[in-house]
Design a protein around this motif. Structure first.
Motif, PDB file in Angstrom:
ATOM      1  N   PHE A   1       0.834  -1.202   0.000  1.00  0.00           N
ATOM      2  CA  PHE A   1       0.000   0.000   0.000  1.00  0.00           C
ATOM      3  C   PHE A   1       0.871   1.256   0.000  1.00  0.00           C
ATOM      4  O   PHE A   1       0.603   2.228  -0.720  1.00  0.00           O
ATOM      5  CB  PHE A   1      -0.930  -0.001   1.212  1.00  0.00           C
ATOM      6  N   GLY A   2       1.929   1.247   0.803  1.00  0.00           N
ATOM      7  CA  GLY A   2       2.851   2.382   0.821  1.00  0.00           C
ATOM      8  C   GLY A   2       3.524   2.581  -0.526  1.00  0.00           C
ATOM      9  O   GLY A   2       3.656   3.713  -1.014  1.00  0.00           O
ATOM     10  N   ALA A   3       3.937   1.471  -1.155  1.00  0.00           N
ATOM     11  CA  ALA A   3       4.564   1.559  -2.478  1.00  0.00           C
ATOM     12  C   ALA A   3       3.571   2.072  -3.512  1.00  0.00           C
ATOM     13  O   ALA A   3       3.939   2.847  -4.411  1.00  0.00           O
ATOM     14  CB  ALA A   3       5.084   0.186  -2.894  1.00  0.00           C
ATOM     15  N   LEU A   4       2.310   1.663  -3.382  1.00  0.00           N
ATOM     16  CA  LEU A   4       1.283   2.127  -4.323  1.00  0.00           C
ATOM     17  C   LEU A   4       1.065   3.632  -4.209  1.00  0.00           C
ATOM     18  O   LEU A   4       0.896   4.330  -5.220  1.00  0.00           O
ATOM     19  CB  LEU A   4      -0.032   1.388  -4.064  1.00  0.00           C
ATOM     20  N   LEU A   5       1.083   4.161  -2.998  1.00  0.00           N
ATOM     21  CA  LEU A   5       0.944   5.606  -2.805  1.00  0.00           C
ATOM     22  C   LEU A   5       2.090   6.363  -3.470  1.00  0.00           C
ATOM     23  O   LEU A   5       1.885   7.414  -4.085  1.00  0.00           O
ATOM     24  CB  LEU A   5       0.896   5.931  -1.307  1.00  0.00           C
ATOM     25  N   ILE A   6       3.300   5.833  -3.347  1.00  0.00           N
ATOM     26  CA  ILE A   6       4.455   6.467  -3.988  1.00  0.00           C
ATOM     27  C   ILE A   6       4.299   6.442  -5.509  1.00  0.00           C
ATOM     28  O   ILE A   6       4.577   7.435  -6.201  1.00  0.00           O
ATOM     29  CB  ILE A   6       5.758   5.759  -3.566  1.00  0.00           C
ATOM     30  N   ILE A   7       3.836   5.316  -6.048  1.00  0.00           N
ATOM     31  CA  ILE A   7       3.626   5.194  -7.495  1.00  0.00           C
ATOM     32  C   ILE A   7       2.590   6.199  -7.976  1.00  0.00           C
ATOM     33  O   ILE A   7       2.773   6.873  -9.005  1.00  0.00           O
ATOM     34  CB  ILE A   7       3.199   3.752  -7.848  1.00  0.00           C
ATOM     35  N   LEU A   8       1.500   6.328  -7.230  1.00  0.00           N
ATOM     36  CA  LEU A   8       0.455   7.291  -7.609  1.00  0.00           C
ATOM     37  C   LEU A   8       0.983   8.721  -7.568  1.00  0.00           C
ATOM     38  O   LEU A   8       0.676   9.532  -8.451  1.00  0.00           O
ATOM     39  CB  LEU A   8      -0.752   7.144  -6.678  1.00  0.00           C
ATOM     40  N   ALA A   9       1.786   9.034  -6.548  1.00  0.00           N
ATOM     41  CA  ALA A   9       2.351  10.383  -6.438  1.00  0.00           C
ATOM     42  C   ALA A   9       3.284  10.679  -7.608  1.00  0.00           C
ATOM     43  O   ALA A   9       3.225  11.762  -8.210  1.00  0.00           O
ATOM     44  CB  ALA A   9       3.103  10.517  -5.114  1.00  0.00           C
ATOM     45  N   PHE A  10       4.132   9.717  -7.963  1.00  0.00           N
ATOM     46  CA  PHE A  10       5.047   9.911  -9.087  1.00  0.00           C
ATOM     47  C   PHE A  10       4.279  10.028 -10.406  1.00  0.00           C
ATOM     48  O   PHE A  10       4.663  10.794 -11.290  1.00  0.00           O
ATOM     49  CB  PHE A  10       6.036   8.745  -9.160  1.00  0.00           C
ATOM     50  N   THR A  11       3.187   9.259 -10.527  1.00  0.00           N
ATOM     51  CA  THR A  11       2.373   9.331 -11.744  1.00  0.00           C
ATOM     52  C   THR A  11       1.771  10.715 -11.913  1.00  0.00           C
ATOM     53  O   THR A  11       1.748  11.274 -13.017  1.00  0.00           O
ATOM     54  CB  THR A  11       1.256   8.272 -11.707  1.00  0.00           C
ATOM     55  N   LEU A  12       1.287  11.298 -10.814  1.00  0.00           N
ATOM     56  CA  LEU A  12       0.734  12.649 -10.875  1.00  0.00           C
ATOM     57  C   LEU A  12       1.819  13.679 -11.179  1.00  0.00           C
ATOM     58  O   LEU A  12       1.588  14.641 -11.929  1.00  0.00           O
ATOM     59  CB  LEU A  12       0.043  12.989  -9.551  1.00  0.00           C
ATOM     60  N   LEU A  13       3.003  13.480 -10.618  1.00  0.00           N
ATOM     61  CA  LEU A  13       4.100  14.412 -10.869  1.00  0.00           C
ATOM     62  C   LEU A  13       4.524  14.404 -12.338  1.00  0.00           C
ATOM     63  O   LEU A  13       4.930  15.442 -12.873  1.00  0.00           O
ATOM     64  CB  LEU A  13       5.306  14.058  -9.991  1.00  0.00           C
ATOM     65  N   GLN A  14       4.407  13.238 -12.979  1.00  0.00           N
ATOM     66  CA  GLN A  14       4.797  13.141 -14.386  1.00  0.00           C
ATOM     67  C   GLN A  14       3.909  13.996 -15.291  1.00  0.00           C
ATOM     68  O   GLN A  14       4.317  14.347 -16.396  1.00  0.00           O
ATOM     69  CB  GLN A  14       4.736  11.681 -14.850  1.00  0.00           C
ATOM     70  N   ILE A  15       2.701  14.301 -14.838  1.00  0.00           N
ATOM     71  CA  ILE A  15       1.817  15.146 -15.638  1.00  0.00           C
ATOM     72  C   ILE A  15       2.415  16.542 -15.795  1.00  0.00           C
ATOM     73  O   ILE A  15       2.333  17.156 -16.863  1.00  0.00           O
ATOM     74  CB  ILE A  15       0.422  15.232 -14.984  1.00  0.00           C
ATOM     75  N   PHE A  16       3.057  17.042 -14.721  1.00  0.00           N
ATOM     76  CA  PHE A  16       3.608  18.383 -14.731  1.00  0.00           C
ATOM     77  C   PHE A  16       5.111  18.395 -15.048  1.00  0.00           C
ATOM     78  O   PHE A  16       5.619  19.345 -15.642  1.00  0.00           O
ATOM     79  CB  PHE A  16       3.364  19.059 -13.376  1.00  0.00           C
ATOM     80  N   HIS A  17       5.800  17.324 -14.634  1.00  0.00           N
ATOM     81  CA  HIS A  17       7.234  17.230 -14.879  1.00  0.00           C
ATOM     82  C   HIS A  17       7.556  15.833 -15.417  1.00  0.00           C
ATOM     83  O   HIS A  17       7.928  14.936 -14.648  1.00  0.00           O
ATOM     84  CB  HIS A  17       8.030  17.485 -13.587  1.00  0.00           C
ATOM     85  N   PRO A  18       7.391  15.635 -16.724  1.00  0.00           N
ATOM     86  CA  PRO A  18       7.609  14.305 -17.313  1.00  0.00           C
ATOM     87  C   PRO A  18       9.031  13.801 -17.060  1.00  0.00           C
ATOM     88  O   PRO A  18      10.003  14.564 -17.135  1.00  0.00           O
ATOM     89  CB  PRO A  18       7.367  14.545 -18.813  1.00  0.00           C
ATOM     90  N   LEU A  19       9.125  12.516 -16.754  1.00  0.00           N
ATOM     91  CA  LEU A  19      10.427  11.906 -16.527  1.00  0.00           C
ATOM     92  C   LEU A  19      11.111  11.633 -17.866  1.00  0.00           C
ATOM     93  O   LEU A  19      10.454  11.531 -18.902  1.00  0.00           O
ATOM     94  CB  LEU A  19      10.266  10.590 -15.764  1.00  0.00           C
ATOM     95  N   GLY A  20      12.427  11.502 -17.841  1.00  0.00           N
ATOM     96  CA  GLY A  20      13.162  11.133 -19.042  1.00  0.00           C
ATOM     97  C   GLY A  20      12.931   9.665 -19.377  1.00  0.00           C
ATOM     98  O   GLY A  20      12.294   8.921 -18.630  1.00  0.00           O
ATOM     99  N   LYS A  21      13.478   9.246 -20.505  1.00  0.00           N
ATOM    100  CA  LYS A  21      13.267   7.875 -20.976  1.00  0.00           C
ATOM    101  C   LYS A  21      13.805   6.844 -19.994  1.00  0.00           C
ATOM    102  O   LYS A  21      13.131   5.866 -19.657  1.00  0.00           O
ATOM    103  CB  LYS A  21      13.944   7.712 -22.343  1.00  0.00           C
TER     104      LYS A  21
END
Length: 241
Positions: free
Chosen positions: A161-181
């Motif tokens: 569950f903790g790992a899932l929260l981190i994944i969701l947070a990173f997914t939302l961050l990618q909307i504004f700051h896309p990660l590199g390849k």
């Protein structure tokens, strides 16, 4: 004494126990498991059909990715599964409403998966699908084997569950700051491991914890685990090309 032992074996499932010390009827538990996997199989068939339709009928992804109205439609489709979670849980025991809502839920996710697949080459999609199938089958067999020998994977719940929260947070961050390849590939790799853990955890819950009337939530959990694993494997393989 032998009569009592035979009676006890019938009540608990005898040698057909799914895990040591099983108190419930193994026949009822197996019937529940078969029902969940039957629903999951139908969901997967529907997903494959809808995704293939979206992938091969090129005007559909072109409309979604190249027009403002298409992007609006895609946004609604992405939000729809989250909106359907409440009625799914509220009407999980009310047939046929639960089946209707589950079908709409599966259709919306299937369409979104089809759009994601349309952005990759057919060979990559096929390889990701094969790899997902192998991993899901292997993890499921392993979990049944391990639980049969007394292992319990319930302890994974808080960590996943903790790992899932981190994944969701990173997914939302990618909307504004896309990660590199490279970063996207690493992120997809970590997410794949997390959802492999979820497959083991949810299969363990299916075998030992869930009530017989929780077949809809059980199917949804496993379906989301498989879809998320597939999408993240697709992300890894797409970024390596």
């Amino acid at each position: 004494m032998s009569t009592k032992m035979a009676k006890s074996d019938i009540e608990t499932g005898g040698g057909n126990e799914l895990y040591p010390g099983m108190k419930e009827s193994s026949e009822l538990r197996w019937a529940f498991i078969r029902k969940v996997y039957s629903i999951l199989s139908l969901q997967m068939l529907l997903t494959v059909g809808v995704s293939a339709l979206v992938y091969f009928v090129r005007p559909i992804p072109e409309f979604i990715t190249e027009t403002h109205r298409g992007l609006a439609v895609f946004f609604v489709i992405l939000i729809l599964p989250f909106l359907l979670l409440w009625p799914l849980l509220a009407f999980e025991k009310k047939h046929p409403i639960n089946c209707i809502v589950l079908s709409i839920f599966t259709l919306s996710i299937s369409f979104a998966v089809g759009i994601c697949c349309s952005l990759s080459k057919g060979r990559i999609v096929l390889e990701a699908a094969i790899l997902t199938s192998v991993m899901v089958f292997g993890l499921t067999i392993y979990t049944f084997w391990a639980v049969k020998r007394g292992h319990d994977f319930s302890f994974l719940g808080p960590f996943l569950f903790g790992a899932l929260l981190i994944i969701l947070a990173f997914t939302l961050l990618q909307i504004f700051h896309p990660l590199g390849k490279l970063s996207s590939m690493i992120f997809s790799g970590i997410a794949s491991i997390v959802f492999c853990g979820y497959i083991i955890f949810d299969t363990n819950q299916l075998i030992k914890k869930l009530n017989y009337d929780e077949y809809i939530p059980a199917a949804i959990r496993l379906y989301l685990d498989v879809m998320n694993l597939f999408l993240n494997l697709l992300g890894i393989m797409s970024n390596t090309q």
